[in-house]
Design a protein around this motif. Structure first.
Motif, PDB file in Angstrom:
ATOM      1  N   THR A  20       0.822  -1.207   0.000  1.00 25.56           N
ATOM      2  CA  THR A  20       0.000   0.000   0.000  1.00 25.56           C
ATOM      3  C   THR A  20       0.854   1.254   0.000  1.00 25.56           C
ATOM      4  OG1 THR A  20      -1.868  -1.105   1.075  1.00 25.56           O
ATOM      5  CG2 THR A  20      -1.777   1.277   1.289  1.00 25.56           C
ATOM      6  N   ILE A  21       2.110   1.140   0.417  1.00 30.43           N
ATOM      7  CA  ILE A  21       3.047   2.277   0.336  1.00 30.43           C
ATOM      8  C   ILE A  21       3.119   2.777  -1.107  1.00 30.43           C
ATOM      9  CG2 ILE A  21       5.476   2.953   0.585  1.00 30.43           C
ATOM     10  CD1 ILE A  21       5.645   0.939   2.907  1.00 30.43           C
ATOM     11  N   GLY A  22       2.992   1.857  -2.066  1.00 26.29           N
ATOM     12  CA  GLY A  22       2.992   2.254  -3.472  1.00 26.29           C
ATOM     13  C   GLY A  22       1.823   3.163  -3.801  1.00 26.29           C
ATOM     14  N   PHE A  23       0.626   2.837  -3.323  1.00 25.47           N
ATOM     15  CA  PHE A  23      -0.551   3.671  -3.556  1.00 25.47           C
ATOM     16  C   PHE A  23      -0.418   5.025  -2.865  1.00 25.47           C
ATOM     17  CE2 PHE A  23      -3.350  -0.237  -4.313  1.00 25.47           C
ATOM     18  CZ  PHE A  23      -3.477   0.014  -5.674  1.00 25.47           C
ATOM     19  N   ILE A  24       0.104   5.014  -1.639  1.00 24.63           N
ATOM     20  CA  ILE A  24       0.244   6.256  -0.882  1.00 24.63           C
ATOM     21  C   ILE A  24       1.188   7.209  -1.614  1.00 24.63           C
ATOM     22  CG2 ILE A  24       1.089   7.256   1.276  1.00 24.63           C
ATOM     23  CD1 ILE A  24       0.202   4.610   2.638  1.00 24.63           C
ATOM     24  N   THR A  25       2.300   6.681  -2.123  1.00 25.43           N
ATOM     25  CA  THR A  25       3.248   7.503  -2.879  1.00 25.43           C
ATOM     26  C   THR A  25       2.609   8.011  -4.168  1.00 25.43           C
ATOM     27  OG1 THR A  25       5.057   6.152  -2.007  1.00 25.43           O
ATOM     28  CG2 THR A  25       5.554   7.560  -3.896  1.00 25.43           C
ATOM     29  N   TYR A  26       1.874   7.134  -4.836  1.00 29.00           N
ATOM     30  CA  TYR A  26       1.175   7.502  -6.076  1.00 29.00           C
ATOM     31  C   TYR A  26       0.191   8.649  -5.834  1.00 29.00           C
ATOM     32  CZ  TYR A  26      -2.407   7.045  -9.738  1.00 29.00           C
ATOM     33  OH  TYR A  26      -3.311   7.293 -10.732  1.00 29.00           O
ATOM     34  N   ASN A  27      -0.486   8.608  -4.679  1.00 33.09           N
ATOM     35  CA  ASN A  27      -1.461   9.657  -4.362  1.00 33.09           C
ATOM     36  C   ASN A  27      -0.792  10.948  -3.900  1.00 33.09           C
ATOM     37  OD1 ASN A  27      -3.761   8.094  -4.905  1.00 33.09           O
ATOM     38  ND2 ASN A  27      -3.692   7.150  -2.888  1.00 33.09           N
ATOM     39  N   ALA A  28       0.394  10.827  -3.283  1.00 32.64           N
ATOM     40  CA  ALA A  28       1.053  11.996  -2.701  1.00 32.64           C
ATOM     41  C   ALA A  28       1.805  12.826  -3.730  1.00 32.64           C
ATOM     42  CB  ALA A  28       2.016  11.556  -1.599  1.00 32.64           C
ATOM     43  N   ILE A  29       2.451  12.190  -4.692  1.00 34.74           N
ATOM     44  CA  ILE A  29       3.304  12.914  -5.641  1.00 34.74           C
ATOM     45  C   ILE A  29       2.563  14.013  -6.403  1.00 34.74           C
ATOM     46  CG2 ILE A  29       4.563  12.663  -7.824  1.00 34.74           C
ATOM     47  CD1 ILE A  29       5.863  10.172  -6.710  1.00 34.74           C
ATOM     48  N   PRO A  30       1.336  13.766  -6.926  1.00 40.21           N
ATOM     49  CA  PRO A  30       0.657  14.839  -7.668  1.00 40.21           C
ATOM     50  C   PRO A  30       0.453  16.120  -6.864  1.00 40.21           C
ATOM     51  CG  PRO A  30      -0.387  12.743  -8.124  1.00 40.21           C
ATOM     52  CD  PRO A  30       0.588  12.500  -7.012  1.00 40.21           C
ATOM     53  N   LYS A  31       0.389  16.026  -5.530  1.00 40.51           N
ATOM     54  CA  LYS A  31       0.206  17.227  -4.714  1.00 40.51           C
ATOM     55  C   LYS A  31       1.414  18.159  -4.799  1.00 40.51           C
ATOM     56  CE  LYS A  31      -2.896  15.199  -1.267  1.00 40.51           C
ATOM     57  NZ  LYS A  31      -3.134  14.985   0.188  1.00 40.51           N
ATOM     58  N   ALA A  32       2.562  17.591  -5.126  1.00 39.42           N
ATOM     59  CA  ALA A  32       3.793  18.393  -5.186  1.00 39.42           C
ATOM     60  C   ALA A  32       4.108  18.885  -6.596  1.00 39.42           C
ATOM     61  CB  ALA A  32       4.966  17.561  -4.653  1.00 39.42           C
ATOM     62  N   LEU A  33       3.247  18.577  -7.554  1.00 38.37           N
ATOM     63  CA  LEU A  33       3.540  18.918  -8.944  1.00 38.37           C
ATOM     64  C   LEU A  33       2.942  20.257  -9.338  1.00 38.37           C
ATOM     65  CD1 LEU A  33       2.914  15.487 -10.717  1.00 38.37           C
ATOM     66  CD2 LEU A  33       5.061  16.418  -9.862  1.00 38.37           C
ATOM     67  N   SER A  34       3.635  20.957 -10.238  1.00 30.53           N
ATOM     68  CA  SER A  34       3.090  22.191 -10.780  1.00 30.53           C
ATOM     69  C   SER A  34       2.014  21.894 -11.818  1.00 30.53           C
ATOM     70  CB  SER A  34       4.210  23.023 -11.425  1.00 30.53           C
ATOM     71  OG  SER A  34       4.875  22.268 -12.438  1.00 30.53           O
ATOM     72  N   ASP A  35       2.145  20.760 -12.499  1.00 30.35           N
ATOM     73  CA  ASP A  35       1.125  20.313 -13.440  1.00 30.35           C
ATOM     74  C   ASP A  35       0.295  19.235 -12.758  1.00 30.35           C
ATOM     75  OD1 ASP A  35       1.917  21.634 -16.064  1.00 30.35           O
ATOM     76  OD2 ASP A  35       3.792  20.642 -15.494  1.00 30.35           O
ATOM     77  N   SER A  36      -0.942  19.124 -13.126  1.00 25.58           N
ATOM     78  CA  SER A  36      -1.791  18.092 -12.523  1.00 25.58           C
ATOM     79  C   SER A  36      -2.858  17.676 -13.512  1.00 25.58           C
ATOM     80  CB  SER A  36      -2.444  18.630 -11.242  1.00 25.58           C
ATOM     81  OG  SER A  36      -3.259  19.755 -11.539  1.00 25.58           O
ATOM     82  N   GLY A  37      -3.699  16.747 -13.081  1.00 23.36           N
ATOM     83  CA  GLY A  37      -4.812  16.333 -13.909  1.00 23.36           C
ATOM     84  C   GLY A  37      -4.378  15.550 -15.131  1.00 23.36           C
ATOM     85  N   ILE A  38      -5.011  15.847 -16.247  1.00 22.57           N
ATOM     86  CA  ILE A  38      -4.799  15.079 -17.468  1.00 22.57           C
ATOM     87  C   ILE A  38      -3.353  15.169 -17.941  1.00 22.57           C
ATOM     88  CG2 ILE A  38      -5.416  14.967 -19.921  1.00 22.57           C
ATOM     89  CD1 ILE A  38      -8.269  15.691 -19.100  1.00 22.57           C
ATOM     90  N   ALA A  39      -2.663  16.263 -17.639  1.00 19.80           N
ATOM     91  CA  ALA A  39      -1.278  16.447 -18.092  1.00 19.80           C
ATOM     92  C   ALA A  39      -0.352  15.358 -17.575  1.00 19.80           C
ATOM     93  CB  ALA A  39      -0.768  17.818 -17.665  1.00 19.80           C
ATOM     94  N   ILE A  40      -0.615  14.825 -16.377  1.00 20.11           N
ATOM     95  CA  ILE A  40       0.289  13.823 -15.810  1.00 20.11           C
ATOM     96  C   ILE A  40      -0.159  12.392 -16.107  1.00 20.11           C
ATOM     97  CG2 ILE A  40       0.954  15.383 -13.950  1.00 20.11           C
ATOM     98  CD1 ILE A  40      -0.747  13.676 -12.042  1.00 20.11           C
ATOM     99  N   PHE A  41      -1.281  12.227 -16.801  1.00 20.91           N
ATOM    100  CA  PHE A  41      -1.823  10.890 -17.033  1.00 20.91           C
ATOM    101  C   PHE A  41      -0.907  10.045 -17.928  1.00 20.91           C
ATOM    102  CE2 PHE A  41      -5.199   8.034 -18.959  1.00 20.91           C
ATOM    103  CZ  PHE A  41      -5.318   7.250 -17.824  1.00 20.91           C
TER     104      PHE A  41
END
Length: 285
Positions: A158-179
């Motif tokens: 589950t550490i993998g999911f937690i990291t996956y969920n946390a990283i987008p919060k630190a990004l300048s781009d989000s949403g569809i751009a990071i898909f």
């Protein structure tokens, strides 16, 4: 339209475990097909929408996708070992607890004392819910040992999911751009996994290619969630998306015909209620 976007992630994330389990194959087939299907959808979406993303965000999104594979592989292994109806509430509850703690420690959420107290209550409720959903009758000692081993595996993956969920919060781009970069990271991580576990035969197995449909379902869930956040707000979109655990758990019992005793069933249903309640508390602080 906003109502449809609100419900779509919960429905599609909820049916993903059912689709993958019904499609068949081993966890390695399921994770390969899901990653590849996600990449296919991401490429198509990127060709049509052409979102822009900077290099730093691209790399971090790629890493997030790789960590998602860790979490999802744990889930798929759990489906095979203890079933969807037991794996999903445990995995979801652990994700909610971990993501909440990361939000507090790293991103400074729950800044007031009151928020921290309410958040701690929400986490406690989540933990109790996870414990309830993991209850098994003590009739089969060997089965219970396997159950404990699978739960321990879920805790670590589950550490993998937690990291996956946390990283987008630190990004300048989000949403569809990071898909797209996330999906590239997923495929690269799967290839590394196949190489190091010497399971390259999965490339030739039809079950791997059938499970591409799992990637399509996951992509629909992810993309509609992104749109739901824009339309309905983060808190509302997130809480409703967590109803997916109810759909997948009940689907495991009713559609996949996974067996539970009367005691296990009541414990699981009670745990589900607490998990959803804990999610509401920790999100609306």
């Amino acid at each position: 339209m906003s109502t449809l976007l609100l419900l779509a992630p919960a429905i599609t994330w909820g049916i993903l475990p059912l689709v993958v389990s019904a499609t068949g194959g081993r966890p390695v087939n399921e994770i390969f097909g899901t990653a590849l299907g996600t990449l296919i959808v991401a490429v198509i979406v990127d060709l049509f929408l052409r979102p822009t993303i900077d290099t730093k965000s691209f790399i971090l999104a790629l890493v997030a996708g790789a960590f998602w594979i860790v979490g999802q592989l744990g889930q798929y292994t759990g489906y095979d070992a203890i079933g969807v109806a037991q794996t999903m509430p445990i995995s979801t509850g652990l994700q909610l607890v971990g993501t909440s703690l990361v939000g507090v420690v790293i991103f400074g959420e729950w800044s007031t004392v009151t928020a921290k107290l309410i958040g701690a209550l929400g986490i406690l409720i989540l933990i109790v819910g996870v414990i309830l959903t993991s209850i098994r009758d003590k009739k089969d000692t060997l089965s219970n040992k396997g159950n404990r081993g699978t739960i321990i595996m879920l805790v670590f993956t589950t550490i993998g999911f937690i990291t996956y969920n946390a990283i987008p919060k630190a990004l300048s781009d989000s949403g569809i751009a990071i898909f797209l970069p996330e999906s590239i990271g997923m495929v690269l991580a799967v290839l590394v996994y196949l190489l190091f576990t010497r399971q390259g035969a999965a490339f030739r197995e039809s079950a791997s290619w059938r499970n591409i449909i799992g990637g399509v379902v996951f992509s629909v869930a992810s993309l509609t969630y992104i749109l739901s956040v824009r339309e309905n707000g983060v808190n509302t979109a997130f809480i409703i998306s967590q109803l997916s655990v109810v759909i997948s758990t009940l689907g495991g019992l009713l559609i996949l015909k996974e067996k539970k005793s009367r005691r296990e069933l009541f414990a699981t249903l009670g745990g589900l209620i607490l998990i959803v309640g804990g999610a509401v508390i920790t999100t609306f602080i």
